[in-house]
Design an enzyme around this catalytic site. Structure first.
Site, PDB file in Angstrom:
ATOM      1  N   SER A   1      40.984   2.266  25.312  1.00 51.79           N
ATOM      2  CA  SER A   1      40.520   2.570  26.658  1.00 51.79           C
ATOM      3  C   SER A   1      40.715   1.345  27.533  1.00 51.79           C
ATOM      4  O   SER A   1      40.750   0.210  27.025  1.00 51.79           O
ATOM      5  CB  SER A   1      39.023   2.939  26.631  1.00 51.79           C
ATOM      6  OG  SER A   1      38.465   2.969  27.928  1.00 51.79           O
TER       7      SER A   1
ATOM      8  N   TYR B   1      30.445   2.083  23.453  1.00 53.57           N
ATOM      9  CA  TYR B   1      31.781   2.632  23.704  1.00 53.57           C
ATOM     10  C   TYR B   1      32.765   1.506  23.994  1.00 53.57           C
ATOM     11  O   TYR B   1      33.856   1.448  23.421  1.00 53.57           O
ATOM     12  CB  TYR B   1      31.731   3.614  24.868  1.00 53.57           C
ATOM     13  CG  TYR B   1      33.065   4.243  25.173  1.00 53.57           C
ATOM     14  CD1 TYR B   1      33.495   5.375  24.496  1.00 53.57           C
ATOM     15  CD2 TYR B   1      33.903   3.712  26.158  1.00 53.57           C
ATOM     16  CE1 TYR B   1      34.725   5.956  24.781  1.00 53.57           C
ATOM     17  CE2 TYR B   1      35.126   4.281  26.440  1.00 53.57           C
ATOM     18  CZ  TYR B   1      35.532   5.408  25.756  1.00 53.57           C
ATOM     19  OH  TYR B   1      36.756   5.970  26.035  1.00 53.57           O
TER      20      TYR B   1
END
Length: 254
Positions: free
Chosen positions: A139, A152
């Site tokens: 990401s 995350y």
């Protein structure tokens, strides 16, 4: 990675980027197997998209990963691409451990242990092929943190470094390691995120990714233009400004 002629397994592709990418790859002449935990979603995908194959897999369960791998390889012995799409993203407040610990543990199990288990299940098979690809999914937040999603961010940073290291270890094999680095994309990864005006529309994102795979088959990292703001902030010298911007403008970034 070639754009066509592959047999591709994408765990975590029952919605969002995973499903959209699966359908785009199917349209380009690849055999695609979609994996997920919920059988009702898998049944719906099989009914709505003839030619897309499915298998149930829960990447938080080592036994489920082993069973799914045996199933997929039994049906598709020519499998040569794994895309480790499965992942979760949760808002956490680390002021109080009772409010974040269970979420953090689940996030790390899903986002880090899950891909590790999947790679372990297929890496020996891939080394018997003349050409194979492991595509990990990190990401933009692996490189600049969104403050509301600590676990995350950390999990995706771990995937980035895992990808870098596996590429070095597998350099003497036929297996390529490619890292997909999404920016914020309009999916349901977080509640309300599909309507996030700061996020990239899903169809635009997948179209750009497919174009990059086609035009840059030897790329180590698949980066759409918008993720480079996050990816290279430290290299440009404006990391602090990048972090301030994403935390001011995008409360539900990816």
């Amino acid at each position: 990675m070639d754009i066509t002629g592959n047999t591709v397994f994408i765990p975590g592709a029952t919605s969002g980027i995973g499903l959209a990418l699966a359908l785009a790859l199917r349209e380009r002449g690849n055999t695609v197997v979609v994996g997920g935990r919920r059988t009702e979603l898998l049944d719906r995908i099989a009914a709505e998209h003839p030619g897309v194959h499915t298998v149930r897999v829960d990447t938080t369960d080592a036994g489920s990963v082993e069973a799914a791998a045996a199933d997929v390889l039994g049906r598709f012995p020519g499998l040569n691409v794994l895309i480790t799409m499965a992942g979760v993203m949760r808002v956490e407040d680390w002021h109080r451990p009772e409010s974040f610990l269970a979420s953090a543990e689940n996030t790390i199990t899903t986002n880090v242990l899950g891909p590790i288990r999947l790679i372990a299940a297929f890496v020996e098979h891939f080394q018997t092929l003349p050409d194979a690809t492991i595509m990990t999914v990190s990401s933009g937040l692996a490189f600049a943190p969104l403050k509301i999603t600590p676990s995350y961010n950390a999990s995706k940073a771990a995937i980035h470094m895992l990808s870098e290291t596996l590429r070095l270890q597998l350099a003497d094999t036929s297996v390529r390691v490619v890292e997909l680095e999404p920016p914020a994309v309009r999916t349901d990864l977080l509640p309300g995120h599909a309507e996030n005006e700061h996020a990239m529309p899903l169809d635009e994102y997948v179209a750009e990714v497919m174009g990059l795979i086609e035009t840059q088959p030897d790329a180590r990292e698949i980066q759409v233009e918008s993720v480079k703001f996050l990816r290279y902030g430290e290299a440009r010298g404006d990391y602090d400004q990048v972090v301030a911007a994403i935390n001011a403008e995008d409360p539900h970034g990816k």
